[in-house]
Structures are given as structure tokens and as C-alpha cells.
Design an enzyme around this catalytic site. Sequence first.
Site, short mmCIF file in Angstrom:
data_model
loop_
_atom_site.label_atom_id
_atom_site.label_comp_id
_atom_site.label_asym_id
_atom_site.label_seq_id
_atom_site.Cartn_x
_atom_site.Cartn_y
_atom_site.Cartn_z
CE1 TYR A 27 42.64 30.88 34.47
CE2 TYR A 27 41.29 30.21 36.57
CZ TYR A 27 41.66 30.69 35.38
OH TYR A 27 41.20 32.24 35.33
CG ASP B 271 44.68 30.75 30.87
OD1 ASP B 271 45.49 31.68 30.10
OD2 ASP B 271 43.16 31.84 31.55
CG ASP C 233 37.35 35.99 28.96
OD1 ASP C 233 37.48 35.16 29.34
OD2 ASP C 233 37.77 36.82 30.34
CG HIS C 234 40.27 33.13 27.50
ND1 HIS C 234 42.07 32.01 27.14
CD2 HIS C 234 39.84 33.06 28.01
CE1 HIS C 234 41.78 32.95 28.23
NE2 HIS C 234 40.99 33.54 29.50
CG ASN D 265 39.63 30.38 30.14
OD1 ASN D 265 38.68 30.91 30.87
ND2 ASN D 265 40.48 30.59 31.49
CG ASN E 12 35.33 34.49 32.39
OD1 ASN E 12 35.81 34.14 32.97
ND2 ASN E 12 34.72 35.71 31.44
CG ASN F 129 46.49 33.80 33.40
OD1 ASN F 129 45.61 34.86 32.78
ND2 ASN F 129 45.51 32.82 34.19
CD GLU G 65 38.39 32.46 34.59
OE1 GLU G 65 38.40 33.30 34.88
OE2 GLU G 65 38.57 32.01 33.27
#
Length: 256
Positions: A108, A148, A244-245, A7, A9, A150, A35
Site C-alpha cells: 500500500y 495500490d 472506492d476501489h 484496496n 478502504n 496511488n 488499507e
Amino acid sequence: MRIITANTNGIRSAGRKGFFEWLAKQDADVVCIQETKAQRDQLEDPLYHPEGYTTTYSDAIKKGYSGTAMYCKKPPNSVTTSLGWDPADSEGRYIRADYDKISVISLYMPSGSSGDEAQAKKDRFLGIIYDHFVELKAAGRELVICADWNICHKEIDLKNWKGNKKNSGFLPHEREWLDKLYGEAGFVDAFREINQDAVYTWWSNRGQAYANDVGWRLDYHVITPGLVDSIRSASVYKDEKFSDHAPFTMDYDCSL
């Protein structure tokens, strides 16, 4: 067969931080991106079309939001980017590359962390995508679903599990959904087949979460049972921070 999921971001942001220079050294067969946060007309630079790969982007209608990508060293027999339902299609959340016997998916999953409406959207997505996975598996294909999600499955999958039991991503019904995916549907968490350590792939940008490794394992390879014996290694790359991943790589002793 080496498959990477990441991911980013924002793929342009990750690109500025050196993601593609790192990727060029990995010798991956398939790269699954989540993402991207970009439209295809913003990705015309050769940087976003790695040399030696067939490139597919699936964009969200909303600019700067969601989106997936896939880079394939061996051109797939076919590529699917539409499932015929939203928000999978309108938010560019799905790409599938089909080979002779194996399909690789970049997915995603929606986040429910912004409130009740977002969680309801995520829950609807979970129900529909579950049936889709079951249908693909029933058709006899081997699957590698890179996503991802989540969602964290077990307490070991996030550092602060006690404080997150009522938060999206670790809600009981979300964890039960993964129980059902691994149990009733017969899919396998490939990483957990070879590693039982507390390893994370996402860290909040708040405070010192990354520095203190207060993370969540949100990025998974989920596979069909026929691929289990081919698993050889798994690694999370943290030497550089592109997002952030962290990129998550798995090697399999089989070919596309």
C-alpha cells in the site's frame, strides 16, 4: 495461478458489503488486500480468515489507518511483514509471501494528496521501495507486486488527466518513477501486456464519479519479465461496490 488485489478502504466495511461472500466464489490462489484500517484483535471473526487460506495481517500502529493483508491458498515458505524502515513497518504497508521461485507482495503506497508533507513522505517511500524491488529481482526471484500504487502512469490511466497534471498521483516525477521501474529496473505492468483500454480501479466518492466512470487506474500487478508469457487474463470487478476501489484479478499460466 489466480491473484486478486483489492484496496478495501476498511476491511470491516468491505466485509459488511459482501466482499468475503464474493471472494469465496473466486477460487483465488493469493489475495492481496490494502488499507485494512483495522487491528488484528478487531479481526478475530472467522469472516476475516477465509476458509482454506493462510491469513496474514500487517497493521498500522495508528488505529483505523493503512494496513495490508494476504490470504494464501498454498502456505508460503516464509512471510515477511517488516522491511526495517518506516513508514513501511509502522503503517503496515507491506507483506511478502515467498514460495520456491515466486514471491507475491501486497503493498500500500502512501498517498500524497493531503499536502506537501504527505507528498514528501510518499517520495521518500518511492526511493527506498524502488531499491528493495531491484534487490529482490537481482536475487533471481520472480515477483508479483500487487499494490495500490496511488500513481497513474499514462494519460489513458485516468479519465480527467488534463485536470490532474499538478495533483498527487499524476505528478511528472511520480510518472517518471514508474518509467524507471518499467525501464531501468525491468519490471512489467502486467495489465498493459494484454489490455490497452482505458480501465479504472478507483473512483472518487465525490459527485457521480463512479456512475460516470470518471476513475483512475491505481491498482496494479507489477511483475518480473519471466512471468510475462504466463499472463492469461485480467479483470476489474464492478458488479458490486465493496470500496472506492474495485478488486483487480489476474490469471497466470504458472504455479506457486
